[in-house]
Design a protein around this motif. Structure first.
Motif, short mmCIF file in Angstrom:
data_model
loop_
_atom_site.label_atom_id
_atom_site.label_comp_id
_atom_site.label_asym_id
_atom_site.label_seq_id
_atom_site.Cartn_x
_atom_site.Cartn_y
_atom_site.Cartn_z
N VAL A 151 -3.62 7.73 9.35
CA VAL A 151 -3.21 6.53 10.03
C VAL A 151 -4.45 6.86 12.52
O VAL A 151 -5.36 5.97 12.04
CB VAL A 151 -2.08 6.69 11.02
CG1 VAL A 151 -1.32 6.52 12.50
CG2 VAL A 151 -0.87 5.85 9.92
N GLU A 152 -4.26 8.03 11.74
CA GLU A 152 -6.40 8.68 12.97
C GLU A 152 -7.00 7.84 12.26
O GLU A 152 -8.26 7.07 13.37
CB GLU A 152 -5.70 9.96 12.96
CG GLU A 152 -4.73 10.31 14.00
CD GLU A 152 -5.07 12.14 14.00
OE1 GLU A 152 -6.09 12.83 13.24
OE2 GLU A 152 -4.14 12.67 14.42
N GLU A 153 -7.10 8.03 11.48
CA GLU A 153 -8.87 6.63 10.62
C GLU A 153 -8.50 6.09 10.11
O GLU A 153 -9.45 4.95 11.08
CB GLU A 153 -8.73 7.72 8.62
CG GLU A 153 -10.06 7.13 8.54
CD GLU A 153 -10.18 7.21 6.62
OE1 GLU A 153 -10.65 6.44 5.81
OE2 GLU A 153 -9.83 8.32 6.69
N LEU A 154 -7.38 5.26 10.76
CA LEU A 154 -8.16 3.66 10.36
C LEU A 154 -8.13 3.61 12.13
O LEU A 154 -8.50 2.25 13.06
CB LEU A 154 -6.29 3.47 10.56
CG LEU A 154 -6.07 2.90 8.51
CD1 LEU A 154 -4.58 2.99 8.27
CD2 LEU A 154 -6.89 1.73 8.24
N VAL A 155 -7.47 4.23 13.02
CA VAL A 155 -7.16 3.98 14.27
C VAL A 155 -9.25 3.95 14.71
O VAL A 155 -9.39 3.34 15.54
CB VAL A 155 -6.74 4.50 15.33
CG1 VAL A 155 -7.25 4.53 16.96
CG2 VAL A 155 -5.35 5.15 15.44
N GLU B 160 0.52 -1.43 0.41
CA GLU B 160 -0.13 0.30 0.39
C GLU B 160 1.34 1.13 0.00
O GLU B 160 2.17 0.74 0.17
CB GLU B 160 -1.50 -0.70 1.38
CG GLU B 160 -1.89 -0.94 1.28
CD GLU B 160 -2.88 -0.68 2.82
OE1 GLU B 160 -2.43 -0.09 3.69
OE2 GLU B 160 -3.98 -1.20 2.64
N PRO B 161 1.03 2.34 -0.41
CA PRO B 161 1.16 3.58 -0.65
C PRO B 161 1.10 4.03 1.41
O PRO B 161 0.88 3.73 2.21
CB PRO B 161 -0.16 4.90 -1.12
CG PRO B 161 -1.47 4.12 -0.86
CD PRO B 161 -1.03 2.88 -1.31
N ALA B 162 2.51 5.40 1.16
CA ALA B 162 2.60 5.62 2.61
C ALA B 162 1.50 6.34 2.86
O ALA B 162 1.15 7.30 2.45
CB ALA B 162 3.62 6.44 2.50
N LEU B 163 1.15 5.66 4.36
CA LEU B 163 0.08 6.42 5.57
C LEU B 163 0.52 8.01 5.88
O LEU B 163 1.96 7.85 6.37
CB LEU B 163 -0.39 5.58 6.23
CG LEU B 163 -1.31 4.25 5.71
CD1 LEU B 163 -1.45 3.60 6.50
CD2 LEU B 163 -1.97 4.40 4.68
N ASN B 164 0.02 9.03 5.79
CA ASN B 164 -0.39 10.00 6.37
C ASN B 164 -0.86 10.21 8.35
O ASN B 164 -1.10 8.83 8.66
CB ASN B 164 -0.22 11.15 5.82
CG ASN B 164 -1.84 10.91 5.48
OD1 ASN B 164 -2.82 10.17 6.31
ND2 ASN B 164 -2.41 12.09 4.42
N GLU B 165 -0.35 11.32 8.97
CA GLU B 165 -1.33 11.06 10.39
C GLU B 165 -2.34 10.81 10.53
O GLU B 165 -2.84 10.31 11.08
CB GLU B 165 -0.98 12.30 10.59
CG GLU B 165 1.19 12.42 11.48
CD GLU B 165 1.09 13.84 12.02
OE1 GLU B 165 0.41 14.67 12.30
OE2 GLU B 165 2.20 13.76 12.46
#
Length: 656
Positions: free
Chosen positions: A294-298, A286-291
């Motif tokens: 990450v917050e959305e995944l959390v 997958e492409p690189a994740l930003n903050e």
């Protein structure tokens, strides 16, 4: 209102925008992220606009708070709440979304139906397409790493210039070395000796590597043999005081534990490791994740955990009504499985500790062999060794006491040296004060300096004389060597002059031949390319003709089969035997047509009967419904009368 959008909105004017204008603002933001979205919404239908925006937001991985149907309806009508939520999600991370949109344009896979993928050419092209996608991912990651590199273009140019300078210096050094080597008389012999030396060194290195490999293999084999011998001794010692039944029981237990590890525990661990590897592989692809991602995944993980807890509670609520014995058995099975897993982990840890201990024992034995101890000491030898250690400890303590005395004496001497140095300083100050009073200040220092200079001048004169002698000797040697070299090089130089002329002629001839070769190679290359194109075209034509030939052959075979069937049918039809003629397709189809005609006549007769009896049947059904209603009404009245009689005590009262 700021760059890159440069809008002149305030809160009131932005709130007063029409739905189409609000959608145009949203589309302008999308156009900045992906230029293909730049267009006037008045020239596009609402359905196409909603489909395009939904597709683009799905590429950006936007999940609306409402359902997809409500979101699509809000986009079509330009509802403010939907547009505001979308803008609030997009605007804080525009730059990250630009990268995601750029990657999504190339990484979103084209879905092809399975029936189309059955074609070999389509499947081959699709596989090439997937390989290109993977190559694009790799190249993009390399590009990002290069962009994030701290080195600038100026630093790289500076490094290149420095390397070019070093390259030039190396070329000059190599040229000097070549000139120096070419001047030697026995250059060919020295080169042959150097080649032989290099080959022998390489051979020696390879033999050393082989020896090290063999030594390591021998050590590993010795360790394994020692471990197996220890196991054999343990088994022999254990089997001496053990009967056959006990030994078989022990082996069965070991077999069951190993079987449990192999068939139950290890497959689960392998499956979990593979799942972890697959998840990590997916994360890497997958492409690189930003903050924000990450917050959305959390947040999503929290929602899924909450939903999982609710489902677990529902399941527990449903299972409360189940059979209590079954629940008890399940709990016992769960406890037993957990105990088995805990014991398996403990067994695994014990096996690891045992293997480590065996390895350590083998290493210690190897160390003992390396220091010359071939076996473990007995009790008497150990006592004697301890006595020797005690004697050495006594000698060590005596030596350590002597060292302490010497250190104390060194301290006293150092203190004495400090006192003498202080006294020397005081005397020197007194002499300087006396010289100052007598008017000859600095006399002692000047005298000491003159003595030092005189001693240094003598040493320098002696060194100069020795250096001059060495230089004269070296000059004589160099003159002799130059004369010898001139005498030895004179015949070589005479031989070299015609060789230089011949070398220049050969270089001219080489340049001419090289030019001819290049022109001929270019002509042949163009001819080969044209011939390859022609051969390629011929092969494609041959393949097309071959496929056409196979198609026609298959069609011919099918027609021959059809013709054979027709001939067989004609032969059966012309057969005078009635029993054989009944097997023909014509007779079979005639029988089926006759059966269907009879069936149609029967159904039409039934249909006529149903139509004739429909009206009286409907009337009869209505009468039955009325009768049912009447009986129900009577039943209700009778029930009420009975209840009323019971309530009045059984008296009959007539009310007028």
């Amino acid at each position: 209102n700021k760059a890159p959008f440069n809008k002149s909105f305030n809160i009131i004017s932005f709130d007063n925008l029409e739905p189409l204008q609000l959608l145009q603002v949203l589309n302008d933001v999308f156009a900045y992220i992906e230029p293909s979205n730049k267009m006037d919404l008045r020239e596009e239908t609402p359905e196409d606009m909603a489909h395009r925006m939904l597709k683009f937001l799905s590429v950006l991985k936007y999940s609306p708070e409402c359902s997809v149907q409500e979101f699509q309806a809000g986009i079509i009508t330009g509802e403010k709440s939907v547009v505001y939520q979308t803008l609030a999600w997009v605007l804080p991370k525009v730059e990250a979304l630009k990268t995601r949109a750029y990657l999504g344009k190339y990484l979103v896979k084209v879905e092809i139906p399975e029936e189309i993928l059955q074609d070999d050419e389509v499947e081959r092209n699709y596989q090439e397409y997937l390989e290109l996608l993977e190559e694009f991912k790799t190249v993009h990651k390399a590009t990002d790493s290069l962009k994030s590199n701290k080195y600038t273009a100026a630093d790289i140019k500076k490094d290149i210039q420095q390397m070019e300078q070093e390259h030039g210096q190396l070329l000059k050094t190599i040229e000097r070395k070549k000139n120096r080597i070419e001047s030697m008389a026995n250059m060919t012999e020295l080169l042959g000796a150097a080649r032989s030396l290099r080959r022998e060194q390489e051979r020696s290195n390879s033999m050393v590597e082989q020896r090290n490999t063999i030594t390591s293999n021998i050590q590993a084999a010795d360790v394994k043999i020692a471990r197996l011998m220890g196991q054999l001794k343990d088994l022999k010692a254990a089997s001496q005081n053990m009967s056959v039944d006990k030994l078989l029981t022990r082996l069965e237990e070991e077999h069951k534990s190993c079987l449990y590890l192999v068939e139950d525990k290890l497959p689960k661990e392998i499956t979990s490791k593979r799942r972890s590897c697959n998840r990590l592989q997916k994360v890497l692809l997958e492409p690189a994740l930003n903050e924000d991602d990450v917050e959305e995944l959390v947040d999503r993980c929290g929602d899924l955990q909450t939903e999982l807890n609710e489902l677990h509670q529902q399941r527990m609520a449903k299972s409360d009504n189940a059979d209590e014995k079954l629940v008890m058995f399940r709990k016992q099975a769960l406890m037993i499985s957990r105990k088995k897993e805990a014991l398996a982990e403990e067994l695994k840890e014990c096996m690891n500790e045992y293997n480590e201990a065996e390895t350590e024992l083998g290493r210690k034995r190897q160390e003992m062999k390396s220091v010359g101890a071939e076996r473990v000491m007995t009790g008497s030898e150990l006592k004697r060794y301890i006595g020797e250690i005690r004697q050495k400890s006594t000698v060590y303590k005596a030596k350590r006491a002597q060292m302490a005395d010497l250190r104390a004496e060194v301290g006293v001497l150092a203190r004495t040296a400090d006192i003498l140095q202080n006294q020397y300083t005081d005397v020197k100050k007194t002499i300087a004060q006396t010289e100052k009073e007598k008017g000859i200040a600095g006399f002692t220092d000047a005298q000491d300096e003159l003595e030092k200079i005189s001693s240094q001048k003598g040493a320098v004169d002696e060194a100069k004389g020795k250096l001059l002698e060495d230089m004269s000797d070296m000059s004589d040697k160099l003159n002799e060597m130059i004369a010898e070299k001139k005498a030895s090089l004179a015949p070589i130089i005479k031989e070299l002059r015609p060789l230089r002329a011949k070398c220049s002629e050969l270089e001219q001839l080489h340049a001419q031949k090289k030019t001819e070769y290049d022109s001929l190679s270019a002509r042949l290359g163009s001819n080969i390319h044209s011939l390859e194109q022609e051969v390629k075209g011929m092969r494609e034509t041959a393949q097309a003709e071959e496929s056409k030939y196979h198609f026609l052959m298959h069609s011919k075979q099918l027609l021959e089969l059809e013709q054979q069937k027709v001939e067989e049918e004609l032969a059966v039809y012309k057969n005078p035997d009635p029993a054989a003629r009944k097997q023909s397709l014509r007779e079979q189809y005639n029988r089926k047509i006759l059966e269907q005609d009879n069936l149609g006549k029967t159904l039409r007769a039934k249909q006529k009967t149903v139509r004739e009896q429909h009206v009286p049947n409907v009337a009869q059904m209505a009468m039955w419904r009325d009768l049912t209603s009447l009986l129900a009404c009577k039943t209700t009245i009778l029930t009420k009368q009975q209840q009323k009689e019971l309530s009045t005590g059984g008296e009959n009262i007539l009310i007028l």
